[in-house]
Design an enzyme around this catalytic site. Structure first.
Site, PDB file in Angstrom:
ATOM      1  N   ASP A  75     -39.157  -5.749  -1.898  1.00  0.00           N
ATOM      2  CA  ASP A  75     -39.050  -7.111  -1.365  1.00  0.00           C
ATOM      3  C   ASP A  75     -39.824  -7.212  -0.058  1.00  0.00           C
ATOM      4  O   ASP A  75     -39.976  -6.231   0.680  1.00  0.00           O
ATOM      5  CB  ASP A  75     -37.597  -7.531  -1.186  1.00  0.00           C
ATOM      6  CG  ASP A  75     -36.841  -6.712  -0.155  1.00  0.00           C
ATOM      7  OD1 ASP A  75     -37.053  -5.488  -0.114  1.00  0.00           O
ATOM      8  OD2 ASP A  75     -36.030  -7.291   0.601  1.00  0.00           O
ATOM      9  N   GLU A 140     -34.015  -5.168   1.125  1.00  0.00           N
ATOM     10  CA  GLU A 140     -34.108  -4.510   2.426  1.00  0.00           C
ATOM     11  C   GLU A 140     -34.433  -5.513   3.513  1.00  0.00           C
ATOM     12  O   GLU A 140     -33.924  -5.420   4.627  1.00  0.00           O
ATOM     13  CB  GLU A 140     -35.166  -3.410   2.395  1.00  0.00           C
ATOM     14  CG  GLU A 140     -35.057  -2.397   3.530  1.00  0.00           C
ATOM     15  CD  GLU A 140     -35.797  -2.799   4.802  1.00  0.00           C
ATOM     16  OE1 GLU A 140     -35.583  -2.155   5.841  1.00  0.00           O
ATOM     17  OE2 GLU A 140     -36.604  -3.758   4.756  1.00  0.00           O
TER      18      GLU A 140
END
Length: 398
Positions: A75, A140
């Protein structure tokens, strides 16, 4: 696609618009890269009320020990103003020897290089004498609730254990080979609210300005210093990050004032001992009258943020010496062993195995025109490949 080519790997990953918490095709791409190498790939959806569902990936090659894990995230943060980019943020354009794109250094580049490194190792030596796994999250850059921590819990529940881990975060300040992160400071956040009595600014004796009380309290949190650092860590540091009264009028004394704070703390403290010290300081400051003469003690409420991050330090010789030696062999540089910076998902992994962090140069992470030197991708791949060889040789006692 040639899996051994980190440039091609990264270009394909950047073209996946995986803005947190969207998968964006990035995990599917990793599946297509790792499965032909012999990895058993599993996709794990993590959920929690009030948070977005997040898809994660766990892939393992081998069934025996020793077991080396590579961890990271696909991500990425939002691109911001796309018009401000000199190259489209999901194009993976190469110009001037650099590849442009969101996630180029944080941290799709690290993933691309480790995939290439293990593919090269298999091509030269066959499968490692042990196991290699990828633990990759899509959460994250977001709240980090449905990501690495839950993926670790899921894997551990099915019997997975690990001997060491490298997280591919961009750890180098200026040049590849500058720095390995061997630990991180802890992080603790809270919010203080002081209640007052609203009134007219021209008649302060008829009101009770909560800002005065809040200033007393926040000053006590910032002075004196909590400590002066330790052998392995910087001094603990508290910053007030927001102050709010909910009052836009200049002639009204507000009814309440709130301040949020965050402290990054070293191994002089635990989250529990730090909470106790903060309460001690607040209670002492509440009874002071410098900013509130002839007033009763400040009445305050403190609410702690969930999930403090705990300080940790890795001192695993096999892991650190194998990685440091690989960096020096490839770059000629002896990396600094550091605990600086913010938190990362290593804070979750440290409860399962020794963990360090090493990846690309982080100068452009989260910025407009995030980019990586193409030459650095090859260099990092060679470092990772050399590290894999060294670590398994060390772990096998050779």
């Amino acid at each position: 696609m040639t899996t051994t080519d980190p440039v091609a790997n990264l270009a394909a990953l950047i073209r996946c618009p995986s803005v947190t918490p969207a998968e964006g095709g990035a995990l599917s791409l990793l599946d297509t890269l790792l499965s032909p190498l012999g990895f058993a790939v599993e996709r794990v959806m993590a959920t929690e009320d009030g948070t977005p569902d997040v898809e994660n990936l766990y892939a393992r090659l081998g069934t025996e020990g020793p077991h080396l894990m590579f961890a990271g995230h696909t991500d990425v943060v939002p691109v911001g103003d796309e018009a401000a980019w000199s190259h489209p943020p999901f194009s993976a354009d190469i110009a001037g020897g650099e590849m442009y794109g969101r996630g180029a250094v944080d941290m799709k580049g690290g993933i691309a290089c480790f995939v290439a490194a293990i593919a090269r190792h298999i091509g030269k030596h066959g499968k490692p004498q042990g196991s290699v796994s990828f633990l990759i999250t899509g959460d994250e850059e977001g709240p980090s609730i449905n990501g690495t921590s839950k993926l670790l819990e899921w894997a551990a529940a099915k019997g997975e254990t690990w001997d060491a881990c490298v997280v591919g975060e961009p750890t180098n300040p200026d040049q590849l080979g500058d720095m390995i992160k061997i630990g991180r400071r802890g992080s603790l956040s809270g919010r203080i609210t002081v209640q007052g009595v609203q009134g007219h600014a021209a008649y302060p004796h008829l009101a009770d300005n909560p800002i005065r009380g809040l200033l007393q309290l926040t000053h006590a949190l910032m002075h004196p210093a909590f400590d002066h650092g330790t052998d392995d860590f910087q001094p603990s540091n508290l910053e007030v990050t927001t102050v709010d009264t909910g009052n836009a009028a200049t002639n009204v004394i507000p009814a309440r004032a709130t301040a949020a704070f965050n402290i990054r703390f070293n191994d002089s403290w635990t989250a529990e001992s730090l909470r106790a010290e903060i309460i001690r300081r607040l209670d002492a400051a509440a009874n002071e009258g410098e900013l509130r003469p002839d007033r009763a003690p400040v009445k305050y409420e403190i609410v702690w943020a969930d999930r403090p991050s705990h300080v940790f330090l890795t001192r695993n010789n096999a892991l650190i010496s194998s990685l440091s030696g690989a960096i020096e062999t490839v770059t000629g540089k002896e990396p600094k062993l550091s605990t600086t910076g913010g938190t990362s998902d290593a804070r979750f992994i440290k409860d399962y195995c020794p963990v360090v962090e090493f990846g690309l140069v982080g100068q452009t992470m989260h910025m407009v025109d995030e980019r990586v030197a193409v030459a650095d991708l090859e260099t990092l791949t060679r470092i990772y490949e050399t590290f894999i060889e060294r670590w398994f040789a060390h772990a096998d006692g050779k």
